[in-house]
Design a protein around this motif. Sequence first.
Motif, short mmCIF file in Angstrom:
data_model
loop_
_atom_site.label_atom_id
_atom_site.label_comp_id
_atom_site.label_asym_id
_atom_site.label_seq_id
_atom_site.Cartn_x
_atom_site.Cartn_y
_atom_site.Cartn_z
N UNK A 1 6.12 2.04 -5.42
CA UNK A 1 6.58 2.07 -4.01
C UNK A 1 6.69 0.69 -3.59
N UNK A 2 7.13 -0.14 -4.33
CA UNK A 2 7.28 -1.34 -3.57
C UNK A 2 8.60 -1.74 -3.68
N UNK A 3 9.50 -0.79 -5.14
CA UNK A 3 11.02 -0.50 -5.51
C UNK A 3 11.60 -0.09 -4.25
N UNK A 4 12.56 -0.07 -3.27
CA UNK A 4 13.10 -0.29 -2.28
C UNK A 4 13.82 1.28 -2.63
N UNK A 5 14.71 1.05 -3.91
CA UNK A 5 15.23 2.28 -4.71
C UNK A 5 14.68 3.62 -5.31
N UNK A 6 13.04 3.28 -4.46
CA UNK A 6 12.90 4.49 -5.31
C UNK A 6 12.32 5.47 -4.11
N UNK A 7 12.51 4.85 -2.52
CA UNK A 7 12.30 6.10 -1.59
C UNK A 7 12.93 7.33 -1.46
N UNK B 1 -5.95 3.66 -11.48
CA UNK B 1 -5.04 3.67 -12.38
C UNK B 1 -3.87 4.17 -11.18
N UNK B 2 -3.67 5.32 -11.14
CA UNK B 2 -2.37 6.44 -11.17
C UNK B 2 -2.51 5.42 -9.91
N UNK B 3 -2.89 5.93 -8.61
CA UNK B 3 -2.31 5.36 -7.30
C UNK B 3 -2.17 3.64 -7.80
N UNK B 4 -2.74 3.11 -8.35
CA UNK B 4 -2.03 1.76 -8.26
C UNK B 4 -0.83 1.76 -8.88
N UNK B 5 -0.55 2.13 -9.88
CA UNK B 5 1.02 2.24 -10.36
C UNK B 5 1.89 3.16 -9.84
N UNK B 6 1.42 3.92 -8.38
CA UNK B 6 2.00 4.35 -7.20
C UNK B 6 2.60 3.47 -6.64
N UNK B 7 1.66 2.11 -6.37
CA UNK B 7 1.54 1.28 -5.05
C UNK B 7 3.20 0.89 -5.66
N UNK B 8 2.68 0.07 -7.15
CA UNK B 8 3.78 -0.86 -7.77
C UNK B 8 5.43 0.08 -7.52
N UNK C 1 -0.37 4.78 4.41
CA UNK C 1 0.73 4.23 5.36
C UNK C 1 2.21 3.00 4.77
N UNK C 2 1.65 2.22 3.67
CA UNK C 2 3.44 1.75 3.14
C UNK C 2 4.25 2.36 2.78
N UNK C 3 3.86 3.95 2.49
CA UNK C 3 5.12 4.89 1.85
C UNK C 3 5.41 5.81 3.58
N UNK C 4 4.69 5.49 3.79
CA UNK C 4 5.09 6.63 5.70
C UNK C 4 5.49 5.50 6.32
N UNK C 5 5.61 3.86 6.40
CA UNK C 5 6.09 3.21 7.06
C UNK C 5 7.72 2.68 6.17
N UNK C 6 7.97 3.56 5.32
CA UNK C 6 9.33 3.12 4.40
C UNK C 6 9.99 3.85 5.13
N UNK C 7 9.09 5.15 5.67
CA UNK C 7 10.03 7.04 5.71
C UNK C 7 10.51 6.45 6.83
N UNK C 8 9.53 5.90 7.87
CA UNK C 8 10.31 5.67 8.99
C UNK C 8 11.40 4.56 9.25
N UNK C 9 11.60 3.61 8.88
CA UNK C 9 12.27 2.74 8.65
C UNK C 9 13.58 3.49 7.79
#
Length: 313
Positions: free
Chosen positions: A24-30, A15-22, A62-70
């Motif tokens: 991460x979708x907020x770009x301001x959370x970078x 559940x924690x990973x699912x919460x983190x995934x939601x 992968x989502x986090x790393x992709x955002x970091x590269x962006x």
Amino acid sequence: EFMQASWDIEEVQTKGIQQLASFVKDKSAFPFLLKFPKVITFAMKTHVTSLKLQLDGCRLLLEILSQALEQGVVMALDESVATCLLVTVRKHAGNEELLSLLCTVLMMVSASEITAENLRKVGIIPDLLSILRRFLHNDEICFSCCGVLWSLAVSEDNADQEVLESAVPVTSAVLQKYLQNGAIAESACSALWALSLQGCVTDNDYEPTTALLLDALRMNSERAVLVKNGCLALASLLRVSEIAALTFITDSKGNGIELIKDIYHLYFSDPGVVGAVCLLIKEMAQYDEVVLDLLSQKMDKLLTEIKIQFPFN
């Protein structure tokens, strides 16, 4: 904090990973993302038998790393995170779907020198080679693993000589299979360049590796990075092996010097490629038999042209 309070409860971690995934979708959370990989990978290690948690964790990484590269950020992971990832690799060595995700994660993080060093420390290279041997049919895995090998082998103070020598035939097998897939061929050529720089190509491998690199250049001449790294790999081989030099000029599919001339004329304004070509010519010139071929092909005129084209380089 929710996850850290209950490491041993799988449902809490899921559940924690699912919460983190939601989140991460907020770009301001970078700005907060840099803290996530350690928590995610520790949860993965703690519940390593849970395939769902491993898959969810890898996708989130992968989502986090992709955002970091962006954002132009290459995330550096410490040794504990590298260890967690290795635990997952070894526990799920037969799961192709998970390994495909995980190898992509490893390729992305290995771009950091710190992370590459930590992956070397935990001893991941033999595992990468085992994955390549087992899943040679999987193009995504081959692309990613060769990318990781490139990053890990390029270090000047590499102590894994014997292990890296065993990487040469595996990487060559990838290149042979995917000669017509430009992206994978480029990744494999880059890995072979790094391995050749480390002196990992043995006497028995000089001839086939040289011929294979020539094939890669012929079939992918439109890819500048592959051409540059392929020429640098050939230069490394010719630097130490007359066998490689003779193979270069007697290859059954065509004289390598003719190929190099064609490459120069294709990339005459690209200083990276031209520099690699010059280095290759320099290594050729140490062998008398090859010098005769260079002169007969009028390479002296080509070098003069290069001096005019790049007078200050």
